[in-house]
Design a protein around this motif. Structure first.
Motif, PDB file in Angstrom:
ATOM      1  N   ALA A 474       0.802  -1.058   0.416  1.00 53.83           N
ATOM      2  CA  ALA A 474       0.251   0.019  -0.124  1.00 53.83           C
ATOM      3  C   ALA A 474       0.741   1.333   0.221  1.00 53.83           C
ATOM      4  CB  ALA A 474      -0.918   0.236   1.577  1.00 53.83           C
ATOM      5  N   ASP A 475      -0.197   2.496  -0.667  1.00 45.66           N
ATOM      6  CA  ASP A 475       1.058   3.859  -0.664  1.00 45.66           C
ATOM      7  C   ASP A 475       1.475   4.477   0.446  1.00 45.66           C
ATOM      8  OD1 ASP A 475       1.933   5.371  -2.648  1.00 45.66           O
ATOM      9  OD2 ASP A 475       0.466   6.810  -1.523  1.00 45.66           O
ATOM     10  N   SER A 476       0.521   3.293   1.644  1.00 49.08           N
ATOM     11  CA  SER A 476       0.932   4.335   2.992  1.00 49.08           C
ATOM     12  C   SER A 476       2.553   3.947   3.652  1.00 49.08           C
ATOM     13  CB  SER A 476      -0.221   4.057   3.444  1.00 49.08           C
ATOM     14  OG  SER A 476      -0.561   2.539   4.065  1.00 49.08           O
ATOM     15  N   ARG A 477       2.676   2.547   2.838  1.00 57.49           N
ATOM     16  CA  ARG A 477       4.059   2.104   3.281  1.00 57.49           C
ATOM     17  C   ARG A 477       4.897   2.423   1.884  1.00 57.49           C
ATOM     18  NH1 ARG A 477       3.066  -4.065   3.645  1.00 57.49           N
ATOM     19  NH2 ARG A 477       5.542  -4.092   3.656  1.00 57.49           N
ATOM     20  N   ARG A 478       4.739   3.931   1.704  1.00 57.39           N
ATOM     21  CA  ARG A 478       5.832   4.290   0.978  1.00 57.39           C
ATOM     22  C   ARG A 478       7.123   4.490   1.171  1.00 57.39           C
ATOM     23  NH1 ARG A 478       4.774   7.000  -4.033  1.00 57.39           N
ATOM     24  NH2 ARG A 478       6.343   8.868  -4.779  1.00 57.39           N
ATOM     25  N   GLU A 479       7.458   4.959   2.596  1.00 56.14           N
ATOM     26  CA  GLU A 479       9.096   5.255   3.409  1.00 56.14           C
ATOM     27  C   GLU A 479       9.473   4.202   3.927  1.00 56.14           C
ATOM     28  OE1 GLU A 479       9.708   8.499   4.698  1.00 56.14           O
ATOM     29  OE2 GLU A 479       8.015   9.132   3.290  1.00 56.14           O
ATOM     30  N   GLU A 480       9.507   3.204   4.031  1.00 53.08           N
ATOM     31  CA  GLU A 480       9.757   1.932   3.768  1.00 53.08           C
ATOM     32  C   GLU A 480      10.298   1.635   2.443  1.00 53.08           C
ATOM     33  OE1 GLU A 480       7.768  -1.248   5.389  1.00 53.08           O
ATOM     34  OE2 GLU A 480       5.976  -0.069   6.771  1.00 53.08           O
ATOM     35  N   VAL A 481       9.441   1.552   1.315  1.00 59.38           N
ATOM     36  CA  VAL A 481       9.342   1.326   0.056  1.00 59.38           C
ATOM     37  C   VAL A 481      11.064   2.360  -0.076  1.00 59.38           C
ATOM     38  CG1 VAL A 481       9.381   0.971  -2.338  1.00 59.38           C
ATOM     39  CG2 VAL A 481       7.524   0.341  -0.647  1.00 59.38           C
ATOM     40  N   ILE A 482      10.945   3.589   0.343  1.00 66.19           N
ATOM     41  CA  ILE A 482      12.262   4.350  -0.002  1.00 66.19           C
ATOM     42  C   ILE A 482      13.383   3.871   1.010  1.00 66.19           C
ATOM     43  CG2 ILE A 482      13.048   6.377   0.202  1.00 66.19           C
ATOM     44  CD1 ILE A 482      10.344   7.556  -0.359  1.00 66.19           C
ATOM     45  N   GLU A 483      13.808   3.486   1.531  1.00 66.05           N
ATOM     46  CA  GLU A 483      14.407   2.988   2.788  1.00 66.05           C
ATOM     47  C   GLU A 483      15.286   1.569   2.008  1.00 66.05           C
ATOM     48  OE1 GLU A 483      15.946   3.722   5.331  1.00 66.05           O
ATOM     49  OE2 GLU A 483      15.142   4.840   4.621  1.00 66.05           O
ATOM     50  N   ARG A 484      14.040   0.484   1.041  1.00 65.01           N
ATOM     51  CA  ARG A 484      15.030  -0.356   0.332  1.00 65.01           C
ATOM     52  C   ARG A 484      15.250  -0.112  -0.761  1.00 65.01           C
ATOM     53  NH1 ARG A 484      12.358  -6.260  -0.675  1.00 65.01           N
ATOM     54  NH2 ARG A 484      13.352  -6.969  -1.615  1.00 65.01           N
ATOM     55  N   ILE A 485      15.196   0.606  -0.994  1.00 63.97           N
ATOM     56  CA  ILE A 485      15.598   1.276  -1.983  1.00 63.97           C
ATOM     57  C   ILE A 485      17.944   1.730  -2.462  1.00 63.97           C
ATOM     58  CG2 ILE A 485      16.504   3.527  -3.909  1.00 63.97           C
ATOM     59  CD1 ILE A 485      12.589   3.379  -4.555  1.00 63.97           C
ATOM     60  N   ARG A 486      17.134   2.152  -0.490  1.00 68.31           N
ATOM     61  CA  ARG A 486      18.290   3.344   0.033  1.00 68.31           C
ATOM     62  C   ARG A 486      19.155   1.163   0.012  1.00 68.31           C
ATOM     63  NH1 ARG A 486      16.691   5.855   3.540  1.00 68.31           N
ATOM     64  NH2 ARG A 486      17.177   8.490   3.204  1.00 68.31           N
ATOM     65  N   ALA A 487      18.792   1.256   1.069  1.00 67.25           N
ATOM     66  CA  ALA A 487      19.861  -0.803   0.990  1.00 67.25           C
ATOM     67  C   ALA A 487      20.068  -1.134  -0.577  1.00 67.25           C
ATOM     68  CB  ALA A 487      18.493  -1.490   1.595  1.00 67.25           C
ATOM     69  N   GLN A 488      19.044  -0.740  -1.274  1.00 66.30           N
ATOM     70  CA  GLN A 488      20.207  -1.767  -2.676  1.00 66.30           C
ATOM     71  C   GLN A 488      20.387  -0.957  -3.176  1.00 66.30           C
ATOM     72  OE1 GLN A 488      19.121  -4.164  -4.362  1.00 66.30           O
ATOM     73  NE2 GLN A 488      18.350  -4.671  -2.691  1.00 66.30           N
ATOM     74  N   VAL A 489      20.822   0.244  -2.887  1.00 63.76           N
ATOM     75  CA  VAL A 489      21.581   1.648  -3.702  1.00 63.76           C
ATOM     76  C   VAL A 489      23.293   0.944  -2.931  1.00 63.76           C
ATOM     77  CG1 VAL A 489      22.515   3.500  -4.320  1.00 63.76           C
ATOM     78  CG2 VAL A 489      19.984   3.087  -4.897  1.00 63.76           C
ATOM     79  N   ASP A 490      22.795   1.230  -1.490  1.00 65.61           N
ATOM     80  CA  ASP A 490      24.352   0.416  -1.183  1.00 65.61           C
ATOM     81  C   ASP A 490      25.530  -0.122  -0.610  1.00 65.61           C
ATOM     82  OD1 ASP A 490      23.322   3.300   0.377  1.00 65.61           O
ATOM     83  OD2 ASP A 490      23.137   2.073   2.334  1.00 65.61           O
ATOM     84  N   GLN A 491      24.470  -1.177  -1.497  1.00 61.48           N
ATOM     85  CA  GLN A 491      24.773  -2.733  -2.223  1.00 61.48           C
ATOM     86  C   GLN A 491      25.483  -2.437  -3.411  1.00 61.48           C
ATOM     87  OE1 GLN A 491      22.630  -6.488  -1.646  1.00 61.48           O
ATOM     88  NE2 GLN A 491      21.318  -5.512   1.002  1.00 61.48           N
ATOM     89  N   GLY A 492      25.602  -1.484  -4.231  1.00 62.22           N
ATOM     90  CA  GLY A 492      25.630  -0.953  -5.733  1.00 62.22           C
ATOM     91  C   GLY A 492      24.787  -1.993  -6.936  1.00 62.22           C
ATOM     92  N   ARG A 493      23.536  -1.920  -5.702  1.00 56.61           N
ATOM     93  CA  ARG A 493      22.736  -2.623  -6.987  1.00 56.61           C
ATOM     94  C   ARG A 493      21.572  -0.896  -7.755  1.00 56.61           C
ATOM     95  NH1 ARG A 493      24.620  -6.832  -8.695  1.00 56.61           N
ATOM     96  NH2 ARG A 493      24.817  -8.153  -7.211  1.00 56.61           N
ATOM     97  N   GLN A 494      21.153  -0.881  -8.654  1.00 57.70           N
ATOM     98  CA  GLN A 494      20.400   0.584  -9.532  1.00 57.70           C
ATOM     99  C   GLN A 494      18.873   0.124  -9.156  1.00 57.70           C
ATOM    100  OE1 GLN A 494      22.842  -0.853 -12.612  1.00 57.70           O
ATOM    101  NE2 GLN A 494      22.362   1.422 -13.381  1.00 57.70           N
ATOM    102  N   VAL A 495      18.262   1.027  -9.353  1.00 57.31           N
ATOM    103  CA  VAL A 495      16.296   0.392  -9.064  1.00 57.31           C
ATOM    104  C   VAL A 495      16.020   2.165 -10.488  1.00 57.31           C
ATOM    105  CG1 VAL A 495      14.517   1.295  -7.485  1.00 57.31           C
ATOM    106  CG2 VAL A 495      17.159   0.745  -6.831  1.00 57.31           C
ATOM    107  N   TYR A 496      14.632   0.755 -10.685  1.00 60.29           N
ATOM    108  CA  TYR A 496      13.928   1.548 -11.603  1.00 60.29           C
ATOM    109  C   TYR A 496      12.942   2.079 -10.896  1.00 60.29           C
ATOM    110  CZ  TYR A 496      15.714  -1.072 -15.302  1.00 60.29           C
ATOM    111  OH  TYR A 496      16.247  -1.206 -16.821  1.00 60.29           O
ATOM    112  N   TRP A 497      12.348   3.228 -10.743  1.00 65.11           N
ATOM    113  CA  TRP A 497      10.846   3.713 -10.429  1.00 65.11           C
ATOM    114  C   TRP A 497       9.630   4.359 -11.056  1.00 65.11           C
ATOM    115  CZ3 TRP A 497       9.985   4.680  -4.380  1.00 65.11           C
ATOM    116  CH2 TRP A 497       8.290   5.393  -4.558  1.00 65.11           C
ATOM    117  N   VAL A 498       8.576   3.451 -11.874  1.00 65.97           N
ATOM    118  CA  VAL A 498       8.060   3.641 -12.852  1.00 65.97           C
ATOM    119  C   VAL A 498       6.658   3.730 -12.773  1.00 65.97           C
ATOM    120  CG1 VAL A 498       6.453   2.409 -14.929  1.00 65.97           C
ATOM    121  CG2 VAL A 498       9.160   1.610 -13.905  1.00 65.97           C
TER     122      VAL A 498
END
Length: 706
Positions: A474-498
């Motif tokens: 749900a969109d109400s958990r948007r902050e958690e999703v952004i945290e997940r993105i931060r973790a992926q980028v820290d591991q050297g991965r890349q992310v799409y947001w459509v």
């Protein structure tokens, strides 16, 4: 005065609804029925039932609270009922005067103040009751039911409903012989009062079966006729040769083909070696490796001395193909003095001119591009093979335009070794046509709307593709999703947001994507967050994609321009905002942009519920399907269930007759019988076959031929 002006508003409405022939009116069937054949005593009527009652008006007044309304009370001797009208005319009030005996038909509801009907249909009592159920037809505001009912009755009386399906063939459908087309239509327009409504509503009644069988037969006859017509055309014979370009490309590829790729490659090669135009659909799930199969087909055409064109719906997808094909084919073509050309709408004049010259002279063996490939000034020396990717995104006219680019058709486009001679032909040669789609077509749809196509399926993924875990959030958990993105980028991965495209307003799309871009850039300091949308200049799009593909950009916020053709193995997370607005096949396409490398990958479907806090039924079904399966064929099957055939047909359907009566999910048996029957009828009863197609499809059958 023009004919259109001379027509009345209802007549114009009939024409707009496609009801201009008597047979069109005869085939315009009710979507429900009203039972006016019987009168129910008020004491016997149950709450929630729609009934017709007869009673005497005992009260008639206008109330003003809680809002202005006409309140009429009737009594039939067994009970009383209040009729409420929130909009009414003086004439209506007069017709419902105290003492008048009337018929009222509507839904009975119980309540605090007794039983009532809201806006019932009323008329004076007396006279004979109808002997059949009253039909209610699909219509528009300009076409009253009463007018349409009369028009249908006269159309049904005048239409030629003589049998077109030969009697010897009818038993193959398993239909009851008692139901001729005329009897089936007469019954469905005016069924008897004892007919079970369930059999009419679920279309299982024998009269419905007769209509569905005839409709499916017309579609199959039309498709088979166009396939036979195309088989009479001539195309260049393109054969592989030992040590030729095809073998050289296979040896040079940095990976081994899967068994499925080899199988479909052989099916295509066999088609190309025939003197009739190939008309084949290559379908395979996202990432199954269709491009390399297309490259091998192109190699056969080029080696035979002909040219090849590949057309894709977006510049990003076209460029993706171009990069791959140049990498594979250019080293093999350069020693022969041949090249791969690039054509899009945004090219500079000088570059474009050079490409056009190379195509016209035959020096360019292959051209890759967007719609620009079919523009008038594009001339081929001799086009032998046309490849269309994501074929459902192109209209009939665009596909025909590419097929019409055959060039001189002499077979000698390049006088190198191995040029195959074209067969003797009375007219110009047609290029072979290979259409590709990453939206797998369910079997029943392939049997019906694509019956004129040969279908090849790549049903396995290349090794190394990692399964993608899908989460519905749900969109109400948007902050958690952004945290997940931060973790992926820290591991050297890349992310799409459509972000979704909002059809009504490009400005809204832009604001939506721009706001998300700003939000993520602020939430992820030190991370390069890019923005990609359809209104950016081509050069800017290219620069952004180069940064992302090169690994220098951590997050890419994009509208659906990245739906197909983007291949970044390091991207491991896909976030789809407002996932409830996307179609199922589109969600699956987007998910296919991740899981292309060795890293564990995930797709987050971020949904926003409506004002009532609930998702619509269709949106819920889509998101559930995405979470439950990653199999493109299962996704396609569910999409057909949820949305019907239109989604798969795309622009092919402009004017094409989508089935009105038959249902591909439940009428598979009738569809198989129609498929078996069509060739027999065309061979043995050609005149009846032609009459049958004209009756059911009129001029629309032309649309199925491209």
């Amino acid at each position: 005065m023009s004919t259109a002006q001379a027509l009345s508003a209802p007549q114009n409405a009939l024409v707009k609804m496609g009801l201009s022939r008597d047979i069109d009116l005869a085939l315009h069937l009710p979507y429900r029925y009203e039972d006016e054949t019987r009168i129910v005593a008020l004491r016997d009527a149950r709450d929630g039932d729609t009934v017709q009652v007869e009673g005497t008006v005992t009260d008639n007044h206008v109330a003003y609270r809680p809002r202005r309304q006409l309140v009429v009370t009737i009594d039939d001797g067994t009970g009383a009922c209040v009729l409420r009208f929130f909009s009414f005319y003086p004439s209506q009030q007069k017709a419902l005067a105290v003492g008048n005996r009337i018929l009222a038909r509507g839904e009975i509801k119980g309540g605090l103040f007794g039983r009532q009907m809201v806006h019932p249909v009323c008329k004076p009592a007396g006279g004979e009751l109808p002997q059949a159920l009253t039909p209610v037809y699909p219509t528009t505001a300009a076409l009253p039911q009463a007018y349409l009912r009369k028009a249908v009755v006269s159309g049904l009386a005048r239409a030629d409903l003589s049998e077109t399906v030969p009697a010897p063939l009818l038993p193959q459908f398993g239909l009851q012989p008692a139901w001729t087309l005329r009897e089936a239509l007469a019954f469905l327009h005016h069924p008897g009062p004892d007919t079970p409504l369930a059999a009419l509503e679920d279309r299982s009644h024998p009269a419905w079966q007769r209509l569905k069988a005839e409709e499916l037969l017309a579609q199959q006859l039309s498709q088979l006729h166009s396939k036979r017509e195309r088989d009479r055309l001539r195309a260049p014979v393109l054969r592989t040769r030992p040590g030729g370009l095809h073998e050289q490309l296979l040896a040079a590829l940095p990976f081994a083909l899967t068994a499925a790729q080899r199988r479909v490659g052989e099916e295509i090669a066999a088609d190309l070696a025939r003197p009739v135009p190939m008309h084949r659909l290559l379908q395979g799930d996202v990432g199954s490796g269709k491009t390399v199969v297309a490259a091998l087909a192109a190699a056969i055409a080029i080696d035979a001395g002909w040219q090849c064109a590949l057309m894709a719906p977006t510049e990003i997808l076209a460029e993706q193909h171009f990069r791959k094909l140049v990498g594979w084919l250019e080293p093999l073509l350069a020693p022969l003095g041949r090249s791969v050309a690039w054509l899009t709408g945004g090219q500079r004049k000088k570059e474009r001119g050079a490409m056009l010259d190379a195509l016209a002279s035959g020096e360019a063996a292959l051209v890759v591009g967007t719609h620009a490939v079919i523009q008038e000034q594009v001339q081929f020396r001799a086009l032998g093979l046309a490849i269309i990717d994501e074929q459902h995104r192109f209209g009939v006219e665009q596909r025909l335009a590419l097929r019409g680019k055959a060039g001189s058709g002499s077979g000698g486009a390049h006088d190198g070794e191995g040029a195959n001679e074209a067969p003797e032909s009375p007219g110009p040669l047609e290029p072979h046509l290979l259409m590709m789609s990453a939206t797998p077509i369910p079997r029943t749809l392939a049997m019906s709307y694509y019956a004129d196509l040969d279908v090849s399926t790549i049903d396995e993924l290349p090794p190394g593709r990692t399964p993608v875990v899908t989460k519905v959030v749900a969109d109400s958990r948007r902050e958690e999703v952004i945290e997940r993105i931060r973790a992926q980028v820290d591991q050297g991965r890349q992310v799409y947001w459509v972000c979704p495209l909002i059809e009504e307003s490009e400005a809204l799309d832009l604001r939506n994507a721009t706001a998300t871009h700003e939000e993520l850039a602020a939430a992820l300091p030190g991370v390069q967050v890019g923005l990609l949308h359809s209104r950016m200049p081509a050069a800017e799009k290219k620069a952004v994609m180069a940064l992302f593909a090169g690994g220098r950009m951590g997050v890419l916020v994009a509208t659906t321009v990245i739906e197909v053709g983007v291949d970044v193995p390091n991207a491991s997370l896909m976030v789809i905002e407002h996932a409830e607005r996307f179609g199922l096949s589109q969600l699956h396409q987007l998910r296919g942009r991740v899981g292309r490398g060795a890293a564990a990958s995930a797709c987050v479907l971020l949904y926003s519920a409506g004002d009532n806090g609930r998702l619509g039924e269709t949106a819920r079904a889509r998101l559930k399907a995405m979470a439950e399966t990653g199999d493109g064929f299962e996704i396609a099957r569910r999409d057909l269930e949820i949305r019907g055939p239109g989604e798969f047909l795309g622009a092919r359907q402009s004017g094409a007759p989508l089935l009105r009566f038959a249902d591909l999910a439940s009428d598979t048996g009738l569809l198989q019988a129609a498929r078996a029957l069509a060739p027999q009828m065309l061979d043995r009863f050609p005149e009846q076959a032609d009459r049958h197609v004209q009756r059911w499809l009129g001029g629309k059958s032309e649309y199925l031929k491209a």
